[in-house]
Design a protein around this motif. Sequence first.
Motif, PDB file in Angstrom:
ATOM      1  N   PHE A 208       0.984  -1.256   0.035  1.00  0.00           N
ATOM      2  CA  PHE A 208      -0.089  -0.053  -0.158  1.00  0.00           C
ATOM      3  C   PHE A 208       0.903   1.229   0.092  1.00  0.00           C
ATOM      4  O   PHE A 208       0.592   2.134  -0.696  1.00  0.00           O
ATOM      5  CB  PHE A 208      -0.915  -0.046   1.072  1.00  0.00           C
ATOM      6  N   ALA A 209       2.036   1.308   0.882  1.00  0.00           N
ATOM      7  CA  ALA A 209       2.781   2.367   0.986  1.00  0.00           C
ATOM      8  C   ALA A 209       3.511   2.706  -0.431  1.00  0.00           C
ATOM      9  O   ALA A 209       3.591   3.807  -0.985  1.00  0.00           O
ATOM     10  CB  ALA A 209       3.763   2.106   1.988  1.00  0.00           C
ATOM     11  N   ASN A 210       3.916   1.674  -1.268  1.00  0.00           N
ATOM     12  CA  ASN A 210       4.562   1.715  -2.248  1.00  0.00           C
ATOM     13  C   ASN A 210       3.499   2.186  -3.556  1.00  0.00           C
ATOM     14  O   ASN A 210       4.010   2.839  -4.430  1.00  0.00           O
ATOM     15  CB  ASN A 210       5.016   0.522  -2.755  1.00  0.00           C
ATOM     16  N   SER A 211       2.136   1.959  -3.415  1.00  0.00           N
ATOM     17  CA  SER A 211       1.503   2.442  -4.359  1.00  0.00           C
ATOM     18  C   SER A 211       0.950   3.795  -4.288  1.00  0.00           C
ATOM     19  O   SER A 211       0.703   4.396  -5.001  1.00  0.00           O
ATOM     20  CB  SER A 211      -0.084   1.503  -3.885  1.00  0.00           C
ATOM     21  N   ILE A 212       0.996   4.118  -2.861  1.00  0.00           N
ATOM     22  CA  ILE A 212       0.761   5.773  -2.721  1.00  0.00           C
ATOM     23  C   ILE A 212       2.212   6.334  -3.321  1.00  0.00           C
ATOM     24  O   ILE A 212       1.883   7.441  -4.078  1.00  0.00           O
ATOM     25  CB  ILE A 212       1.107   6.131  -1.301  1.00  0.00           C
ATOM     26  N   LYS A 213       3.229   5.774  -3.210  1.00  0.00           N
ATOM     27  CA  LYS A 213       4.372   6.470  -3.742  1.00  0.00           C
ATOM     28  C   LYS A 213       4.168   6.243  -5.477  1.00  0.00           C
ATOM     29  O   LYS A 213       4.548   7.191  -6.182  1.00  0.00           O
ATOM     30  CB  LYS A 213       5.606   5.682  -3.650  1.00  0.00           C
ATOM     31  N   LEU A 214       3.640   5.230  -5.998  1.00  0.00           N
ATOM     32  CA  LEU A 214       3.271   5.077  -7.380  1.00  0.00           C
ATOM     33  C   LEU A 214       2.434   6.408  -7.851  1.00  0.00           C
ATOM     34  O   LEU A 214       2.464   7.032  -9.026  1.00  0.00           O
ATOM     35  CB  LEU A 214       2.759   3.951  -7.709  1.00  0.00           C
ATOM     36  N   ARG A 215       1.130   6.645  -7.008  1.00  0.00           N
ATOM     37  CA  ARG A 215       0.335   7.832  -7.216  1.00  0.00           C
ATOM     38  C   ARG A 215       0.992   9.034  -7.147  1.00  0.00           C
ATOM     39  O   ARG A 215       0.713   9.850  -8.095  1.00  0.00           O
ATOM     40  CB  ARG A 215      -0.722   7.798  -6.336  1.00  0.00           C
ATOM     41  N   LEU A 216       1.938   9.315  -6.303  1.00  0.00           N
ATOM     42  CA  LEU A 216       2.801  10.633  -6.125  1.00  0.00           C
ATOM     43  C   LEU A 216       3.540  10.922  -7.452  1.00  0.00           C
ATOM     44  O   LEU A 216       3.542  11.709  -8.118  1.00  0.00           O
ATOM     45  CB  LEU A 216       3.351  10.769  -4.895  1.00  0.00           C
TER      46      LEU A 216
END
Length: 474
Positions: A208-216
Amino acid sequence: MKNIIKISLVSACIGLALSSCQSDLTSLNDDPKHPSILPSDNLLATALYQSSYYMDNPSVNFNNYRFFTQQWAETQYPDETQYNLVTRNQPRNHFNRMYVYSINNLKQAKVNLVKEVEPDENVRINKLATLEIEEIFIWENIVDTYGDVPYSEAFKPDEILTPKYDDAKTIYLDLIKRIDAVTATIKPAATGYGDLVYGGNMTKWKKFANSIKLRLGINLADVDPALSKTTVESAIASGVISSDDDAYKFKYDGGTFSNPVFDNLVASNRNDFLPSELTINTMSSLSDPRMDVWFTKVGGVYKGGVFGELNDPYTNFSQLSSYFRSATAASNLFSYAEVAFLKAEAAARGYSAGGTAAELYAIAVNESMRENGVSATIADAYVLAHPYNPANWKQSIGVQAWIAMFNKGFASWNFTRRLDYPILVNPPKSNLSSVPYRMPYSDQEYVLNGDNVKAAGTKIGGDKATTKLFWDKN
């Protein structure tokens, strides 16, 4: 009575060490049923509920994301589809829910966790990581809703009563840095909190944390392509949400806590919302099978409400089906379909995303179909009829992501602002000069933090809903 007991204890302590006496006296005042320090898991639960419920809430009083993307129309009261963001104080309400009710609880949970007894240090590390990741998630929502916001000086009431507004890109860079730092601490073999999203599964919290990073990272594509590329590729390589089982879903019990869409469509006993004409016409032109799942028919056909106008009586239009009317439906705030579309966009931009843009586009569309109960055979036929178009990839991905993110308002708004598809037309009776690109600042900030909020408004080009965020360049 309590004073008498204390006197007796003091008498009994004569000749004993003072520290021992002091310990006994202190423990006497402990009430196990009403702890003086709220457990950090309670604070996390509150923050998860508040952030999830109000990010997902379709109420006219809060985020209005579904109106910003023109996917929902209104019946008797069209103020919000005419982009009136003043009468109901939506900017203030969302600001307070995210800052006061969500992040503030997470900040306090971090403090309280230090004081709690946790025999397994790896579990403690994971609990702290969970609090940090959830906080980052909420910050991303705040920044992508308002732009520049109080960040570095926020939540320091003993030092700073009027925090400055930090530059939005600077906040982005710090959030990316925080994600890298916190994911490095996670102990996958240990558990964390028994939370209402992942139940303490730290492998999923890390994805999930890496997915937030992907979105950013994707949001940075048009303003800082080099940073965007490295951020996105790093996130994907580290592992993002890769199935529906990994999706960030806040679960409701249907009793004490029920789904916010249910609350507005059913529990409210009101008929305020309809699928918009744009939604119905776009999906009809594509013969989209999700319409049969999502909407009812009128006289054998689908009929959407006119955006920005009265649509009364309610029974003259297609309605949101029973699919959206479950009290126990989870708020799916970061779906696998969204991640697949983000990866498809990354590939279209020339990034290394684990597949070609066409392959990832097909995965994304198929996942949205599966998520909404459409068979694989029908989904495959739909992708074959509407393949990825490399000559106009923004339209291909933008329109399909917008459809897939129906009822996922914030995610949908990011896609429409970044890709400019589908083309959203400002309604004739709009209170704004264009469709909204951001939420204006809370009116309370002009009373409590006036100098700083005025400076922020000037810096970004005006505190208006029509002012674009720093990353929204095209």
